[in-house]
Design an enzyme around this catalytic site. Structure first.
Site, PDB file in Angstrom:
ATOM      1  N   ASP A  27      21.930  42.812  34.070  1.00  0.00           N
ATOM      2  CA  ASP A  27      22.696  42.085  32.527  1.00  0.00           C
ATOM      3  C   ASP A  27      22.059  42.625  31.317  1.00  0.00           C
ATOM      4  OD1 ASP A  27      24.106  39.784  31.823  1.00  0.00           O
ATOM      5  OD2 ASP A  27      22.068  38.431  32.383  1.00  0.00           O
ATOM      6  N   GLU A 106      32.694  40.062  27.664  1.00  0.00           N
ATOM      7  CA  GLU A 106      32.915  38.814  27.444  1.00  0.00           C
ATOM      8  C   GLU A 106      34.581  38.217  26.268  1.00  0.00           C
ATOM      9  OE1 GLU A 106      30.951  34.356  27.618  1.00  0.00           O
ATOM     10  OE2 GLU A 106      29.531  36.512  28.209  1.00  0.00           O
ATOM     11  N   LYS A 142      34.846  38.650  31.160  1.00  0.00           N
ATOM     12  CA  LYS A 142      34.125  37.387  31.002  1.00  0.00           C
ATOM     13  C   LYS A 142      34.879  35.732  29.626  1.00  0.00           C
ATOM     14  CE  LYS A 142      29.969  37.240  31.294  1.00  0.00           C
ATOM     15  NZ  LYS A 142      28.310  38.034  31.051  1.00  0.00           N
ATOM     16  N   THR A 167      32.468  32.453  33.353  1.00  0.00           N
ATOM     17  CA  THR A 167      31.255  32.527  32.991  1.00  0.00           C
ATOM     18  C   THR A 167      30.690  30.436  32.370  1.00  0.00           C
ATOM     19  OG1 THR A 167      28.967  33.406  31.116  1.00  0.00           O
ATOM     20  CG2 THR A 167      31.389  32.842  30.686  1.00  0.00           C
ATOM     21  N   PHE A 189      25.194  29.149  36.518  1.00  0.00           N
ATOM     22  CA  PHE A 189      24.210  29.579  35.895  1.00  0.00           C
ATOM     23  C   PHE A 189      23.166  29.107  36.493  1.00  0.00           C
ATOM     24  CE2 PHE A 189      25.023  31.400  31.044  1.00  0.00           C
ATOM     25  CZ  PHE A 189      25.872  31.767  31.350  1.00  0.00           C
TER      26      PHE A 189
END
Length: 337
Positions: A27, A106, A142, A167, A189
């Site tokens: 990440d 994203e 994303k 996400t 998350f």
């Protein structure tokens, strides 16, 4: 005994043990930091790209993106937007030289409530990857897990064959809606859920297995596997290696280079915590959510509501910072500095 399996296991890093149960993903936008951990995939977000774009090592990428944006012409706004898209994809292209699998790029969080704009931006990013010779099979787009984002994901998957990674996913309602939209992957998350509980309750510390973020992802994983959804689960946003190890067995986990380094130095035993067998045995009920029910159920989860809106605001703020940086650089190029 030196040859005993226990001895051998102790010598093996937690990272290598984790890889036997779970696909490990890096990440970060800092692609020079991932080589040694040999992740399968990598993920980026606007904040990670901003952080990397400020590093001296990546100035050439930023300069190339600016050249591209300026050459495209149009108003200042269009030049900045084209530069931003190019920059996100440029980082993705470099990452794809380092990982065998996929990169996640994203869509601008400021589009989080506009389905059609999210679809358009996603298709633009995919077109930039394809222009550079990368098939859309190696890219995950994303999207924020708002109702609109989830519907954008559904449309991209169904009509365009574009794989999506949903996400900023905090509530169970968000996870159910994503499963029903048949997106490729979700990123529930962990760490940001722990943050919320620490800030909003008297409890300041948790054992990994009772960490509210770990509990949330475990429930989502079990629900998906019990009811045979095709969408895969990639736990994201970790505060410590305990959270990561408590989710061993999850389809994928995306982990920062800092925690990958800790896991590679850690020689404690990692055991599979999540499995399809355990999921099949759990007592969750199947739920169907239309838009009204989704909005109600998500709204009932104060943590989910606050962390989703906070996450969108933070990604949007970092997109603005990146735009400001790009605007200044375009000006200095125009002024011949």
């Amino acid at each position: 005994l030196p040859g005993s399996p226990d001895k051998r296991r102790k010598m093996e890093s937690a990272l290598n043990q984790l890889k036997k149960h779970t696909v490990v993903v890096a990440d970060t936008g800092d692609f020079n930091a991932i080589d040694e951990y040999k992740p399968q995939d990598a993920t980026t977000n606007p904040s990670l790209i901003l952080a990397a774009a400020k590093m001296p090592a990546y100035q050439q990428l930023v300069d190339q993106a600016i050249k591209y944006g300026m050459a495209k012409g149009g108003s200042e706004e269009e030049q900045v937007a084209n530069t931003m898209d190019k920059l996100f994809v440029s980082f993705g292209l470099e990452i794809l030289k380092k990982v065998p699998g996929r990169v996640s790029t994203e869509v601008d969080a400021r589009l989080s409530f506009d389905k059609d704009e999210m679809v358009a931006k996603a298709l633009k990013l995919i077109a930039l990857y394809e222009e550079a010779g990368i098939s859309k099979e190696r890219v995950l787009i994303k999207l924020s897990s708002t109702w609109e984002g989830i519907q954008a994901g559904k449309e991209l998957e169904e009509k365009h064959g574009v794989h999506c990674n949903m996400t900023l996913l905090f509530s169970f309602a968000q996870a159910v809606a994503c499963a029903e939209a048949k997106v490729t992957l979700i990123s529930p998350f962990v760490g940001r859920i722990l943050d919320w509980y620490k800030e909003n309750t008297d409890r300041k510390s948790y054992e990994p297995h009772e960490d509210p973020g770990v509990v949330s992802v475990t429930k989502i994983y079990n629900y998906y596997k019990k009811f045979g959804y095709s969408t895969v689960v990639m736990g994201a946003s970790f505060r410590n290696t305990g959270e990561v190890k408590a989710l061993a067995g999850c389809d994928l986990l995306t982990i920062s280079p800092g925690l990958l380094a800790e896991l590679s130095q850690d020689h404690s035993a990692v055991t599979e915590m999540l499995s399809v067998e355990k999921a099949k045995a759990c007592d969750l009920e199947k739920v169907h959510l239309d838009e009204k029910t989704f909005r109600w159920e998500h709204n009932e989860d104060r943590m989910g509501v606050e962390k989703l809106s906070d996450g969108i605001r933070k990604f949007a703020a970092d997109a603005v910072k990146l735009e400001t940086m790009i605007k200044e650089k375009i000006l200095s190029v125009k002024n011949g500095q």
